[in-house]
Scaffold this active site. Structure first.
Site, short mmCIF file in Angstrom:
data_model
loop_
_atom_site.label_atom_id
_atom_site.label_comp_id
_atom_site.label_asym_id
_atom_site.label_seq_id
_atom_site.Cartn_x
_atom_site.Cartn_y
_atom_site.Cartn_z
N THR A 122 3.31 1.55 -0.66
CA THR A 122 3.89 0.26 -1.48
C THR A 122 4.80 0.70 -2.79
O THR A 122 5.45 -0.20 -3.11
CB THR A 122 3.12 -0.90 -1.29
OG1 THR A 122 1.88 -0.35 -2.36
CG2 THR A 122 2.91 -1.30 0.04
N SER A 142 -5.99 27.47 -17.05
CA SER A 142 -6.75 26.49 -16.38
C SER A 142 -8.07 27.46 -16.03
O SER A 142 -8.27 28.37 -15.72
CB SER A 142 -6.21 26.26 -14.91
OG SER A 142 -7.40 25.58 -14.25
N GLY A 198 -6.13 18.05 -3.27
CA GLY A 198 -6.00 18.02 -2.04
C GLY A 198 -6.75 17.05 -1.16
O GLY A 198 -6.43 16.93 0.02
N GLY A 205 -6.23 13.55 -1.92
CA GLY A 205 -5.57 12.32 -2.05
C GLY A 205 -6.10 11.30 -3.17
O GLY A 205 -6.11 10.19 -3.17
N SER A 230 -5.14 14.34 -8.27
CA SER A 230 -5.68 15.48 -9.19
C SER A 230 -4.32 15.74 -9.99
O SER A 230 -4.41 16.14 -11.24
CB SER A 230 -5.99 16.64 -8.56
OG SER A 230 -5.22 17.20 -7.54
N SER A 231 -3.08 15.81 -9.52
CA SER A 231 -1.99 16.17 -10.17
C SER A 231 -1.64 15.18 -11.26
O SER A 231 -1.12 15.61 -12.38
CB SER A 231 -0.80 16.29 -9.19
OG SER A 231 -0.45 15.31 -8.53
N GLU A 234 6.41 14.54 -12.29
CA GLU A 234 6.24 14.97 -10.93
C GLU A 234 7.52 14.79 -9.87
O GLU A 234 7.82 15.67 -8.87
CB GLU A 234 5.01 14.09 -10.35
CG GLU A 234 4.55 14.47 -9.03
CD GLU A 234 3.21 14.34 -8.95
OE1 GLU A 234 2.80 14.68 -7.56
OE2 GLU A 234 2.25 14.05 -9.62
N ASP A 247 -0.19 6.47 -9.23
CA ASP A 247 -1.04 7.52 -9.70
C ASP A 247 -1.33 7.60 -11.09
O ASP A 247 -2.27 7.40 -11.79
CB ASP A 247 -0.80 8.79 -8.69
CG ASP A 247 -0.90 8.64 -7.32
OD1 ASP A 247 -1.24 7.69 -6.79
OD2 ASP A 247 -0.56 9.66 -6.76
N TYR A 278 6.13 12.94 3.24
CA TYR A 278 6.27 12.03 2.42
C TYR A 278 7.62 11.51 1.97
O TYR A 278 7.82 10.28 1.98
CB TYR A 278 5.49 12.33 0.99
CG TYR A 278 5.52 11.11 -0.15
CD1 TYR A 278 4.16 10.31 -0.21
CD2 TYR A 278 6.37 11.01 -0.92
CE1 TYR A 278 4.24 9.72 -1.12
CE2 TYR A 278 6.36 10.00 -1.79
CZ TYR A 278 5.21 9.36 -2.21
OH TYR A 278 5.06 8.41 -3.13
#
Length: 383
Positions: free
Chosen positions: A35, A67, A122, A124, A127-128, A160, A172, A224
Site C-alpha cells: 500500500t 561489515s 532476506g 522481509g 535489513s536494507s 534504495e 521501511d 515486486y
C-alpha cells in the site's frame, strides 16, 4: 553485536576511535502491504534487532565501508565516482545514502564506517532500510545537516530506489527512523504524516510472534516491480493518481471497470488492505486488541490469492498457527518467502511455536526462526 564491540572493531580496522556509534532497527509490518507506493496506509513497528554503525568523517572524499557480518576487506570508494545501479553488494546501501545526500546538495566529504546488524537478511524485516537509515542518521549528525527523521527516511528511500534500483515505498525507512518504543506507527504514505499508536501487547496478555520461514526473498528480482507496475496501470485505468484514491465502498464498481484480471486482483488487494489498516487502527483505539487477529488473517488471504506473493511455507505458518489457537496471522513484507506475524495469547505462544516447528518438520522444510516482535525504539545515537 553491541555498540562497544562495533566501536572496538572500528578502532581495530581504521586505527583510530570513531566519532560516534548509531543504531537503526529493522521493522515488521503489522498490516498494510504493498500500500505504501500506492500512497496508502501502513502500520509497522520497529524490532529490537538493529544495524549498528561506528562512523567518522573524512575530508578527502574517500568512503570506506566494512561489515563485521560479511567476510571481505574494507570497501573503498570515492564519493565523486559513485554511480547508481552499478553495485549489487551490501555496500550499495550505505554508499547510496552518501550519493543521495550529495545529490541533494549536502557536502559529504567522505566517511569511514564499520557496521554490524542483527536484523535477519532476506526475512522481509527491512535489513536494507536499517543499513540506510543508520548511515543517514550518522552523517546527519556528524555533518550537522539538520534533517528531520521523515526527511532522512525519504532520502534513505531514494537511495534504495535510485541507487540500488529497488522500487520500494517509504514505509521501511520511516519505520526505522521514526518508530518509538511500545507503539506501532500509523503512516500516511501520501503526506508522510505519522501517528504513534500504543501497542503494549504484554499488558493485554498478548504477544506478536515473528516467524522467519528462512525462505530468502530478493525484491530486486522483478516480481515486486511487476506488481507495482500493475498497481500503477490500475490507477491510470481508473483515472486516479494512486490507488489510495479508490474508496473502499466503491471497490466493486471500480473492479468492474478493469478488464485485466491481473490488474483487477492487485487493485482489490491494495484498496482492501488500506481499509484493513483503518480497521486495525480503529480497533486499537477502542481497546479491542484481540479483534485485530481476524483482520490480519484476512490480509493474508488477500496477499495469497489476489497479490499472489505468498509461498507454501508462509501459508503453512498461517494455517498451522490459526488451527492451533492463534488469534490471527499473516505474511509480512515483500513476500516470496520471508516472515509471518502471528497474534497469540501470551500463554499459548509456546504451544503455537511448537505446532509450527512440527508442521515444518513434517513438510520437510528448514526449521523456522520464531521470536516475539517487541515494539522498540527507532534510529538513535548510542555514543
Amino acid at each position: 553485536m553491541g555498540a562497544q564491540q562495533v566501536r572496538e572493531g572500528f578502532t581495530e580496522l581504521y586505527g583510530t576511535a570513531p566519532e560516534g556509534v548509531w543504531a537503526a532497527p529493522g521493522r515488521v509490518n503489522v498490516i498494510g502491504e504493498y500500500t505504501d507506493f500506492n500512497e496508502g496506509f501502513v502500520m509497522p513497528l520497529a524490532l529490537p534487532h538493529t544495524a549498528v554503525a561506528a562512523v567518522s568523517r573524512r575530508t578527502d572524499c574517500v568512503l570506506r565501508l566494512h561489515s563485521a557480518d560479511i567476510d571481505g576487506p574494507i570497501v573503498e570508494l570515492h564519493v565523486d565516482e559513485l554511480r547508481p545501479l552499478t553495485d549489487t553488494s551490501w555496500a550499495a546501501y550505505p554508499a547510496g545514502v552518501v550519493w543521495v545526500l550529495r545529490q541533494a546538495g549536502h557536502a559529504i566529504t567522505g566517511a569511514d564506517l564499520h557496521l554490524s546488524s542483527t536484523v535477519p537478511t532476506g526475512a522481509g524485516l527491512s535489513s536494507s532500510a536499517a543499513l540506510e537509515v543508520v548511515t543517514a542518521l550518522a552523517l546527519n549528525d556528524l555533518y550537522d545537516l539538520g534533517l528531520t527523521r521523515p526527511e532522512l527516511a525519504r532520502l534513505a528511500q531514494r537511495a534504495e530506489n535510485d541507487f540500488v534500483g529497488v522500487p520500494c515505498g517509504v514505509m521501511d525507512q520511516t519505520a526505522s527512523a521514526c518508530c518509538i518504543e511500545g507503539h506501532a506507527l500509523h503512516l500516511d504514505c501520501r503526506d508522510l504524516s505519522i501517528r504513534q499508536i500504543p501497542f503494549d501487547l504484554a499488558s493485554q496478555g498478548l504477544a506478536l510472534l515473528v516467524v522467519d520461514t528462512r525462505v530468502k526473498h530478493a525484491l530486486g528480482d522483478g516480481a515486486y516491480a511487476e506488481r507495482r507496475e500493475g498497481c500503477e496501470k490500475g490507477a491510470r485505468q481508473l483515472g486516479v493518481s494512486h490507488l489510495r484514491d479508490v474508496p473502499y465502498d466503491d471497490l466493486d464498481r471500480a473492479l468492474g471497470r478493469l478488464s485485466d484480471e491481473r490488474v483487477r486482483r492487485y487493485v482489490r488487494h491494495v484498496v482492501s488492505d488500506d481499509h484493513r489498516v483503518e480497521q486495525v487502527v480503529g480497533l486499537l483505539d477502542a481497546g479491542e486488541v484481540r479483534a485485530i487477529g481476524p483482520v490480519l488473517t484476512q490480509g493474508h488471504v488477500s496477499l495469497r490469492d489476489d497479490l499472489r506473493i505468498s509461498c507454501p511455507e508462509l501459508d503453512l505458518v498461517v494455517d498451522t498457527a490459526n488451527a492451533s489457537g492463534a488469534l490471527g496471522a499473516r505474511m509480512t513484507g515483500g513476500g516470496f518467502g520471508g516472515s509471518a506475524v502471528v497474534l497469540v495469547e501470551a500463554s499459548g505462544a509456546d504451544t503455537i511455536t511448537k505446532a509450527i516447528d512440527e508442521a515444518f518438520a513434517a513438510a520437510g522444510y528448514t526449521a523456522p526462526r520464531v521470536f516475539p516482535a517487541v515494539p522498540s525504539a527507532g534510529a538513535r545515537r548510542l555514543s
